[in-house]
Write a protein that holds these residues in place. Structure first.
Motif, PDB file in Angstrom:
ATOM      1  N   CYS A   3      -7.631   8.326  -3.862  1.00 18.68           N
ATOM      2  CA  CYS A   3      -8.551   9.652  -4.015  1.00 18.68           C
ATOM      3  C   CYS A   3      -7.605  10.662  -3.078  1.00 18.68           C
ATOM      4  CB  CYS A   3      -9.565   9.292  -2.756  1.00 18.68           C
ATOM      5  SG  CYS A   3     -10.881   8.085  -3.632  1.00 18.68           S
ATOM      6  N   ALA A   4      -6.694  10.315  -2.241  1.00 19.19           N
ATOM      7  CA  ALA A   4      -5.751  11.231  -1.641  1.00 19.19           C
ATOM      8  C   ALA A   4      -4.796  11.875  -2.554  1.00 19.19           C
ATOM      9  CB  ALA A   4      -4.846  10.673  -0.580  1.00 19.19           C
ATOM     10  N   SER A   5      -4.173  11.153  -3.391  1.00 22.01           N
ATOM     11  CA  SER A   5      -3.525  11.642  -4.509  1.00 22.01           C
ATOM     12  C   SER A   5      -4.218  12.633  -5.563  1.00 22.01           C
ATOM     13  CB  SER A   5      -2.773  10.533  -5.340  1.00 22.01           C
ATOM     14  OG  SER A   5      -3.407   9.720  -5.981  1.00 22.01           O
ATOM     15  N   LYS A   6      -5.337  12.332  -6.000  1.00 21.20           N
ATOM     16  CA  LYS A   6      -6.001  13.146  -6.809  1.00 21.20           C
ATOM     17  C   LYS A   6      -6.235  14.367  -5.970  1.00 21.20           C
ATOM     18  CE  LYS A   6      -6.749  11.185 -10.933  1.00 21.20           C
ATOM     19  NZ  LYS A   6      -6.579  12.030 -12.161  1.00 21.20           N
ATOM     20  N   ALA A   7      -6.761  14.018  -4.851  1.00 20.72           N
ATOM     21  CA  ALA A   7      -6.870  15.660  -4.150  1.00 20.72           C
ATOM     22  C   ALA A   7      -5.999  16.479  -3.890  1.00 20.72           C
ATOM     23  CB  ALA A   7      -7.611  14.988  -2.509  1.00 20.72           C
ATOM     24  N   ALA A   8      -4.619  16.004  -3.930  1.00 15.20           N
ATOM     25  CA  ALA A   8      -3.541  16.628  -3.708  1.00 15.20           C
ATOM     26  C   ALA A   8      -3.158  17.369  -5.273  1.00 15.20           C
ATOM     27  CB  ALA A   8      -2.456  15.864  -3.468  1.00 15.20           C
ATOM     28  N   ALA A   9      -3.523  16.560  -6.220  1.00 15.72           N
ATOM     29  CA  ALA A   9      -3.493  17.223  -7.636  1.00 15.72           C
ATOM     30  C   ALA A   9      -4.346  18.365  -7.634  1.00 15.72           C
ATOM     31  CB  ALA A   9      -3.727  16.278  -8.624  1.00 15.72           C
ATOM     32  N   SER A  35       0.742  -1.121  -0.204  1.00  9.25           N
ATOM     33  CA  SER A  35       0.131  -0.188  -0.022  1.00  9.25           C
ATOM     34  C   SER A  35       0.727   1.415  -0.174  1.00  9.25           C
ATOM     35  CB  SER A  35      -0.764   0.160   1.254  1.00  9.25           C
ATOM     36  OG  SER A  35      -1.808   1.165   1.196  1.00  9.25           O
ATOM     37  N   ASP A  36       1.790   1.169   0.747  1.00  7.89           N
ATOM     38  CA  ASP A  36       2.904   2.549   0.801  1.00  7.89           C
ATOM     39  C   ASP A  36       3.564   2.584  -0.588  1.00  7.89           C
ATOM     40  OD1 ASP A  36       4.559   4.362   2.321  1.00  7.89           O
ATOM     41  OD2 ASP A  36       5.962   3.123   1.767  1.00  7.89           O
ATOM     42  N   ASN A  37       3.970   1.615  -1.268  1.00  9.93           N
ATOM     43  CA  ASN A  37       4.457   1.755  -2.488  1.00  9.93           C
ATOM     44  C   ASN A  37       3.484   2.268  -3.636  1.00  9.93           C
ATOM     45  OD1 ASN A  37       6.930   0.598  -1.449  1.00  9.93           O
ATOM     46  ND2 ASN A  37       6.479  -1.516  -2.110  1.00  9.93           N
ATOM     47  N   GLN A  38       2.331   1.638  -3.489  1.00  5.54           N
ATOM     48  CA  GLN A  38       1.212   1.970  -4.418  1.00  5.54           C
ATOM     49  C   GLN A  38       0.847   3.529  -4.313  1.00  5.54           C
ATOM     50  OE1 GLN A  38      -2.722   1.131  -3.104  1.00  5.54           O
ATOM     51  NE2 GLN A  38      -3.186   0.179  -5.155  1.00  5.54           N
ATOM     52  N   LEU A  39       1.085   4.265  -2.830  1.00  6.11           N
ATOM     53  CA  LEU A  39       0.671   5.602  -2.627  1.00  6.11           C
ATOM     54  C   LEU A  39       1.796   6.285  -3.242  1.00  6.11           C
ATOM     55  CD1 LEU A  39      -0.796   7.949  -1.432  1.00  6.11           C
ATOM     56  CD2 LEU A  39       0.255   7.379   0.734  1.00  6.11           C
ATOM     57  N   GLN A  40       2.847   5.873  -3.075  1.00  2.52           N
ATOM     58  CA  GLN A  40       4.150   6.424  -3.887  1.00  2.52           C
ATOM     59  C   GLN A  40       3.990   6.620  -5.204  1.00  2.52           C
ATOM     60  OE1 GLN A  40       8.073   5.673  -2.473  1.00  2.52           O
ATOM     61  NE2 GLN A  40       7.357   4.622  -0.650  1.00  2.52           N
ATOM     62  N   GLN A  41       3.548   5.472  -6.051  1.00  3.17           N
ATOM     63  CA  GLN A  41       3.276   5.349  -7.212  1.00  3.17           C
ATOM     64  C   GLN A  41       2.339   6.494  -7.713  1.00  3.17           C
ATOM     65  OE1 GLN A  41       2.639   1.411  -8.322  1.00  3.17           O
ATOM     66  NE2 GLN A  41       4.963   0.861  -8.102  1.00  3.17           N
ATOM     67  N   MET A  42       1.099   6.633  -7.160  1.00  3.26           N
ATOM     68  CA  MET A  42      -0.040   7.331  -7.280  1.00  3.26           C
ATOM     69  C   MET A  42       0.395   8.795  -7.119  1.00  3.26           C
ATOM     70  SD  MET A  42      -3.202   5.276  -6.261  1.00  3.26           S
ATOM     71  CE  MET A  42      -3.830   3.775  -7.083  1.00  3.26           C
ATOM     72  N   MET A  43       1.135   9.223  -6.103  1.00  2.98           N
ATOM     73  CA  MET A  43       1.675  10.558  -5.906  1.00  2.98           C
ATOM     74  C   MET A  43       2.722  11.086  -7.004  1.00  2.98           C
ATOM     75  SD  MET A  43       0.133  11.826  -3.207  1.00  2.98           S
ATOM     76  CE  MET A  43       1.182  13.352  -2.921  1.00  2.98           C
ATOM     77  N   GLN A  44       3.273  10.061  -7.514  1.00  3.08           N
ATOM     78  CA  GLN A  44       4.303  10.330  -8.798  1.00  3.08           C
ATOM     79  C   GLN A  44       3.605  10.633  -9.967  1.00  3.08           C
ATOM     80  OE1 GLN A  44       6.585   7.210 -11.026  1.00  3.08           O
ATOM     81  NE2 GLN A  44       8.291   8.188 -10.130  1.00  3.08           N
ATOM     82  N   VAL A  45       2.556   9.855 -10.223  1.00  3.17           N
ATOM     83  CA  VAL A  45       1.790  10.234 -11.520  1.00  3.17           C
ATOM     84  C   VAL A  45       1.039  11.271 -11.275  1.00  3.17           C
ATOM     85  CG1 VAL A  45       0.058   9.116 -13.033  1.00  3.17           C
ATOM     86  CG2 VAL A  45       1.798   7.478 -11.984  1.00  3.17           C
TER      87      VAL A  45
END
Length: 233
Positions: A145-151, A92-102
């Motif tokens: 959702c968190a990474s899209k909210a940051a975007a 899950s942590d790796n997934q979040l990092q990937q999503m934040m990158q994209v």
């Protein structure tokens, strides 16, 4: 000839946008991890495809150096990674990092690298694809959702920073076009969760992007293009 840069332009919405702007006689640059047969079939002198393998800054830097040699009128951040949360903590942590990158790091880097040449255009636009889940998140897709909210928040900050020379807006789509893997039951469940209950396809997003480009008095806003789904959730 106006120039648009589209990330994630090899399939689905990104491919539809590429086809649309080529048909409108735009110069189109597509940035994608991988190409596709459909994108390759569009080969023409007004289309440039950059495939990077991933969206790391190391891979993106030479692309930016090429793009900086030309004018850029519109930048569409469409690249996305959508999948449910991993149950395993490390995964899950790796997934979040990937999503934040994209969803965050890639747009942020492209914005920084291209804003100077974009500011030379009389009608410069940055358009960030977000999601209706940024306001009312899905608990099974928390990382997404968190990474899209940051975007979305990044785009609002840029709207303040770059005004009035570059307008920055978001589009928050709902369910537009189902995947072949969706069952009829799953499709029906999604459609029943909206006010407008039909599969819209990608045309509403294309129309919304055209609208944002041509309306010179809009910046710092988010257009919901979801058939009223966000109101029903």
């Amino acid at each position: 000839m106006p120039h648009i840069v589209i990330t994630g332009g090899s399939q689905r919405l990104g491919l539809a946008l590429t086809e649309h702007f080529l048909a409108q006689s735009w110069q189109v640059s597509v940035l994608s991890r991988h190409s596709s047969n459909e994108l390759s079939a569009l080969a023409c002198k007004h289309l440039t495809v950059y495939t990077t393998g991933d969206y790391s800054l190391h891979a993106i830097q030479p692309v930016c150096e090429q793009l900086q040699q030309d004018k850029v009128n519109v930048l569409v951040h469409n690249a996305s990674l959508f999948e449910p949360d991993q149950a395993d903590a490390i995964k899950s942590d790796n997934q979040l990092q990937q999503m934040m990158q994209v969803h965050v790091q890639l747009p942020a880097y492209l914005n920084r690298q291209l804003c100077q040449i974009m500011s030379q255009s009389s009608n410069a636009n940055i358009i960030q694809m977000t999601d209706i889940y940024t306001i009312n998140p899905n608990e099974h897709y928390a990382n997404y959702c968190a990474s899209k909210a940051a975007a979305a928040n990044l785009a609002l900050s840029l709207a303040k920073l770059l005004a009035p020379g570059i307008r920055v807006n978001c589009i928050a789509p709902g369910a537009l076009k189902f995947l072949p893997s969706h069952s009829e039951q799953a499709k029906q469940a999604v459609l029943e969760g909206a006010l407008i209950q039909h599969e819209a396809g990608f045309d509403p997003i294309i129309q919304s992007i055209d609208y944002l480009i041509h309306n010179s008095f809009i910046t710092g806003t988010t257009l919901k293009v979801d058939g009223g789904r966000s109101l029903c959730r």
